[in-house]
Motif scaffolding. Structure first.
Motif, PDB file in Angstrom:
ATOM      1  N   LEU A 173       0.834  -1.211   0.000  1.00 12.83           N
ATOM      2  CA  LEU A 173       0.000   0.000   0.000  1.00 12.83           C
ATOM      3  C   LEU A 173       0.867   1.259   0.000  1.00 12.83           C
ATOM      4  O   LEU A 173       0.600   2.212  -0.735  1.00 12.83           O
ATOM      5  N   ASN A 174       1.922   1.254   0.808  1.00 10.39           N
ATOM      6  CA  ASN A 174       2.818   2.416   0.845  1.00 10.39           C
ATOM      7  C   ASN A 174       3.539   2.622  -0.487  1.00 10.39           C
ATOM      8  O   ASN A 174       3.690   3.750  -0.961  1.00 10.39           O
ATOM      9  N   THR A 175       3.956   1.524  -1.100  1.00  9.28           N
ATOM     10  CA  THR A 175       4.632   1.625  -2.398  1.00  9.28           C
ATOM     11  C   THR A 175       3.651   2.109  -3.464  1.00  9.28           C
ATOM     12  O   THR A 175       3.998   2.899  -4.349  1.00  9.28           O
ATOM     13  N   ARG A 176       2.438   1.639  -3.342  1.00 10.24           N
ATOM     14  CA  ARG A 176       1.388   2.062  -4.272  1.00 10.24           C
ATOM     15  C   ARG A 176       1.170   3.581  -4.185  1.00 10.24           C
ATOM     16  O   ARG A 176       1.070   4.269  -5.201  1.00 10.24           O
ATOM     17  N   ILE A 177       1.110   4.082  -2.959  1.00 11.88           N
ATOM     18  CA  ILE A 177       0.928   5.534  -2.771  1.00 11.88           C
ATOM     19  C   ILE A 177       2.097   6.291  -3.412  1.00 11.88           C
ATOM     20  O   ILE A 177       1.901   7.289  -4.101  1.00 11.88           O
ATOM     21  N   LYS A 178       3.315   5.776  -3.214  1.00 14.62           N
ATOM     22  CA  LYS A 178       4.505   6.406  -3.836  1.00 14.62           C
ATOM     23  C   LYS A 178       4.380   6.422  -5.363  1.00 14.62           C
ATOM     24  O   LYS A 178       4.671   7.431  -6.011  1.00 14.62           O
ATOM     25  N   ALA A 179       3.937   5.297  -5.923  1.00 13.92           N
ATOM     26  CA  ALA A 179       3.814   5.200  -7.389  1.00 13.92           C
ATOM     27  C   ALA A 179       2.743   6.159  -7.903  1.00 13.92           C
ATOM     28  O   ALA A 179       2.941   6.858  -8.914  1.00 13.92           O
ATOM     29  N   LEU A 180       1.620   6.210  -7.197  1.00 13.70           N
ATOM     30  CA  LEU A 180       0.525   7.094  -7.618  1.00 13.70           C
ATOM     31  C   LEU A 180       0.957   8.559  -7.516  1.00 13.70           C
ATOM     32  O   LEU A 180       0.660   9.373  -8.384  1.00 13.70           O
ATOM     33  N   GLN A 181       1.686   8.869  -6.424  1.00 18.75           N
ATOM     34  CA  GLN A 181       2.153  10.240  -6.250  1.00 18.75           C
ATOM     35  C   GLN A 181       3.175  10.599  -7.328  1.00 18.75           C
ATOM     36  O   GLN A 181       3.163  11.710  -7.864  1.00 18.75           O
ATOM     37  N   TYR A 182       4.037   9.651  -7.673  1.00 21.96           N
ATOM     38  CA  TYR A 182       5.026   9.868  -8.743  1.00 21.96           C
ATOM     39  C   TYR A 182       4.298  10.251 -10.045  1.00 21.96           C
ATOM     40  O   TYR A 182       4.668  11.191 -10.739  1.00 21.96           O
ATOM     41  N   LEU A 183       3.229   9.494 -10.340  1.00 23.13           N
ATOM     42  CA  LEU A 183       2.469   9.770 -11.566  1.00 23.13           C
ATOM     43  C   LEU A 183       1.759  11.115 -11.471  1.00 23.13           C
ATOM     44  O   LEU A 183       1.695  11.876 -12.434  1.00 23.13           O
ATOM     45  N   ARG A 184       1.236  11.413 -10.272  1.00 26.61           N
ATOM     46  CA  ARG A 184       0.528  12.693 -10.069  1.00 26.61           C
ATOM     47  C   ARG A 184       1.453  13.882 -10.298  1.00 26.61           C
ATOM     48  O   ARG A 184       1.050  14.882 -10.890  1.00 26.61           O
ATOM     49  N   ASP A 185       2.681  13.770  -9.793  1.00 27.78           N
ATOM     50  CA  ASP A 185       3.624  14.880  -9.925  1.00 27.78           C
ATOM     51  C   ASP A 185       3.945  15.184 -11.388  1.00 27.78           C
ATOM     52  O   ASP A 185       4.409  16.264 -11.718  1.00 27.78           O
ATOM     53  N   GLU A 203      -7.157  12.337 -15.180  1.00 27.25           N
ATOM     54  CA  GLU A 203      -6.170  11.378 -14.671  1.00 27.25           C
ATOM     55  C   GLU A 203      -5.778  11.756 -13.248  1.00 27.25           C
ATOM     56  O   GLU A 203      -5.690  10.891 -12.361  1.00 27.25           O
ATOM     57  N   ASP A 204      -5.562  13.038 -13.033  1.00 29.25           N
ATOM     58  CA  ASP A 204      -5.163  13.497 -11.709  1.00 29.25           C
ATOM     59  C   ASP A 204      -6.219  13.122 -10.664  1.00 29.25           C
ATOM     60  O   ASP A 204      -5.891  12.690  -9.563  1.00 29.25           O
ATOM     61  N   GLY A 205      -7.498  13.281 -11.035  1.00 28.94           N
ATOM     62  CA  GLY A 205      -8.588  12.933 -10.110  1.00 28.94           C
ATOM     63  C   GLY A 205      -8.547  11.463  -9.720  1.00 28.94           C
ATOM     64  O   GLY A 205      -8.717  11.103  -8.554  1.00 28.94           O
ATOM     65  N   TRP A 206      -8.291  10.599 -10.702  1.00 26.82           N
ATOM     66  CA  TRP A 206      -8.273   9.162 -10.410  1.00 26.82           C
ATOM     67  C   TRP A 206      -7.019   8.770  -9.625  1.00 26.82           C
ATOM     68  O   TRP A 206      -7.066   7.864  -8.786  1.00 26.82           O
ATOM     69  N   LEU A 207      -5.901   9.445  -9.887  1.00 27.18           N
ATOM     70  CA  LEU A 207      -4.685   9.164  -9.110  1.00 27.18           C
ATOM     71  C   LEU A 207      -4.904   9.553  -7.650  1.00 27.18           C
ATOM     72  O   LEU A 207      -4.555   8.804  -6.727  1.00 27.18           O
ATOM     73  N   GLN A 208      -5.535  10.715  -7.492  1.00 26.58           N
ATOM     74  CA  GLN A 208      -5.844  11.203  -6.150  1.00 26.58           C
ATOM     75  C   GLN A 208      -6.771  10.210  -5.419  1.00 26.58           C
ATOM     76  O   GLN A 208      -6.586   9.899  -4.260  1.00 26.58           O
TER      77      GLN A 208
END
Ligand SMILES: [Zn+2]
Length: 423
Positions: A385-397, A404-409
Motif C-alpha cells: 500500500l505504501n509503495t502504491r501511494i509512492k507510485a501514484l504520487q510519482y504519476l501525479r507529480d 487522470e489526476d482525479g483518479w490518481l488522487q
C-alpha cells in the motif's frame, strides 16, 4: 499536481463541471447581441428573443438553473415558446421545469431518449465514478428505474434536421453527434450564430486547447470519432461568425472559428486513422496506446482528453472486448493467478521490494501492477500500500490531465484508507 494542471484544474472546476463551480463570480449574464443573452453557470443557458416570444437553449444543472433563470429573467420577451436541448447531459437539462410554460415546445434530437435512459439505467454504476471524475461527494442512488425509466421532457424529436420560425427569426436544428450521440446544433442564419453544445468547449476553457475526450474514463459508450468529425464539418459549413458553447465564452469571427474547429477535427481524424491502420496491421491496443502521439502541428494539450485513452476508446469501440488471446475467452481475470505468482516469488516482501525499485527507476506503472499482484494475495499489505501511494504520487507529480489526476488522487485516498484500517 503540476503548476499548469493546477491552473487548468481551477479553470475547469470553476467554469464548468464541478460542485466547486458554485462560486458566484463565474455566474454572469452576457449580452451577445440585442436578441441573444447568455447566463454562465455550470453550463451556459442561452435566451434568444424574438418579437413573438423567446427561445431557451439549454437549461443548466438542477443546482444552477435557478441562478441562470434569475440572470436572464429581465430579458425574456413574451412567453417561452421553445426550449431546445443541445444534448441530454445533466448540466444542460436540469432547469427544464423552471422555463417550461403552458404550450412550450421542448425539442431534442431523437437519440436523446436512449441517451437519458442509458444514464438512468446505469445510475448506480455511474454515480461513484462521476463523483471521482468531477471531484464531488458520491450521490445517494435510489432503486433501479429499469431500462426505460428516465424522465423524458422533450415533446418534439427529429432525426437529421428540424426548422421553426418564431417572430420572423428562423431556427435550424441539425443532428451533430459528438460528445454524446444526441448532440444537436442550433443555427440562426440571421445572426450567423451556431449553438454547438459540448462538441467544442468555449474560449477561456482549457478543453478547446486540448484533445477531446473521445472516451471519458468515468464510463461512456464510444464517442464515435467519424461522427464527431462530420458534426464539426456541419458546423464549419454553416460559416458561423459566432459559436456559442455549452461551457466557456463564445468564439467570435469565422476565421478564428475555422482555425480552432479545423485543428480539432484534424487531430481527431489523425488519431482515428492511426488506430485503424494499426488495427488492420495486427497491432494490439496497448502497442497503439504507446505508439500513437499527436503531431506537434496540432498544438493541442492533453489536459482534458488523453490521446492514449482515445486510442483505446476507438480500438475497443470498433472491436469489442476480445483481444484475440484464447486465455481471454474465459471468466477468470489475470489477477486470479497473482497470489500463486507472489508465492512463487517468495511472498510479498520481494515483490514489494521490486515495486519500490520500479518507482525509483521511474517505472511507476510497472510498480502499480506489482502492487496489484501483492494486494491480490494480501489485501492489506502495508508495504504494497505504501509503495502504491509512492507510485501514484510519482504519476501525479508528472500528470498534465485533470481527469487522470482525479483518479490518481482517488487511488491515493483508497490506499490510505486501507492502510488506516489495517493498523
Ligand atoms: Zn456540458
Amino acid at each position: 499536481m503540476t503548476r499548469s494542471i493546477k491552473v487548468a484544474f481551477w479553470l475547469w472546476a470553476a467554469v464548468g463541471m464541478s460542485a466547486l463551480a458554485d462560486s458566484q463570480e463565474h455566474e454572469k449574464m452576457v449580452r451577445i447581441n440585442d436578441s441573444i443573452f447568455m447566463a454562465t453557470t455550470t453550463g451556459n443557458v442561452y435566451l434568444v428573443t424574438t418579437p413573438a416570444g423567446s427561445v431557451i437553449i439549454d437549461t443548466a444543472s438542477v443546482e444552477q438553473a435557478p441562478e441562470a433563470k434569475k440572470l436572464l429573467a429581465a430579458e425574456v420577451r413574451g412567453s417561452v415558446n421553445y426550449i431546445v436541448l443541445t444534448h441530454g447531459h445533466a448540466d444542460h437539462i436540469g432547469g427544464i421545469p423552471l422555463w417550461k410554460e403552458h404550450g412550450t415546445k421542448i425539442i431534442a434530437q431523437s437519440s436523446y431518449i436512449e441517451f437519458v435512459d442509458y444514464v438512468a439505467r446505469l445510475e448506480g454504476f455511474f454515480a461513484p465514478r462521476n463523483a471521482v471524475a468531477f471531484h464531488r461527494p458520491v450521490r445517494e442512488v435510489g432503486p433501479w428505474v429499469g431500462n426505460h425509466g428516465a424522465k423524458i421532457d422533450p415533446d418534439v424529436f427529429f432525426d437529421e434536421k428540424y426548422e421553426f420560425t418564431l417572430g420572423g427569426v428562423r431556427f435550424e436544428l441539425f443532428s451533430t453527434p459528438g460528445e454524446t450521440p444526441d448532440h444537436l446544433t442550433v443555427w440562426i442564419p440571421a445572426y450567423k450564430a451556431a449553438f454547438i453544445g459540448d462538441n467544442y468547449a468555449g474560449a477561456g476553457m482549457p478543453e478547446p486547447m486540448s484533445f477531446p475526450n473521445l472516451y471519458a474514463i468515468r464510463g461512456t459508450k464510444p464517442r464515435w470519432a467519424l461522427d464527431w468529425i462530420k458534426s464539426l464539418n456541419t458546423v464549419l459549413s454553416l460559416k458561423p461568425e459566432i459559436v456559442l458553447n455549452g461551457h466557456g465564452d463564445p468564439i467570435v469571427g469565422n476565421a478564428e472559428i475555422t482555425r480552432r474547429l479545423t485543428r480539432y477535427r484534424d487531430a481527431i481524424q489523425y488519431v482515428h486513422d492511426e488506430v485503424v491502420k494499426g488495427m488492420n496491421s495486427g497491432k494490439d491496443v496497448f502497442t497503439l496506446m504507446q505508439e500513437i502521439k499527436l503531431p506537434a502541428k496540432f498544438d493541442l494539450s492533453e489536459v482534458f482528453g488523453k490521446v492514449s485513452w482515445s486510442v483505446r476508446g476507438i480500438y475497443d469501440g470498433y472491436s469489442g472486448w476480445f483481444d484475440g488471446n484464447p486465455t481471454s475467452m474465459y471468466e477468470l481475470s489475470p489477477a486470479a493467478v497473482y497470489p500463486d505468482l507472489v508465492k512463487l516469488a517468495g511472498g510479498p516482501e520481494p515483490v514489494v521490494r521490486l515495486a519500490l525499485e520500479k518507482v525509483e527507476a521511474g517505472k511507476a506503472v510497472e510498480a502499480l501492477l506489482l502492487t496489484d499482484a501483492v494486494l491480490a494475495a494480501d489485501a492489506k499489505n502495508g508495504g504494497a500500500l505504501n509503495t502504491r501511494i509512492k507510485a501514484l504520487q510519482y504519476l501525479r507529480d508528472r500528470c498534465d490531465n485533470v481527469v487522470e489526476d482525479g483518479w490518481l488522487q482517488y487511488g491515493i485516498t483508497m490506499a490510505r484508507e486501507k492502510l488506516a484500517s489495517a493498523n
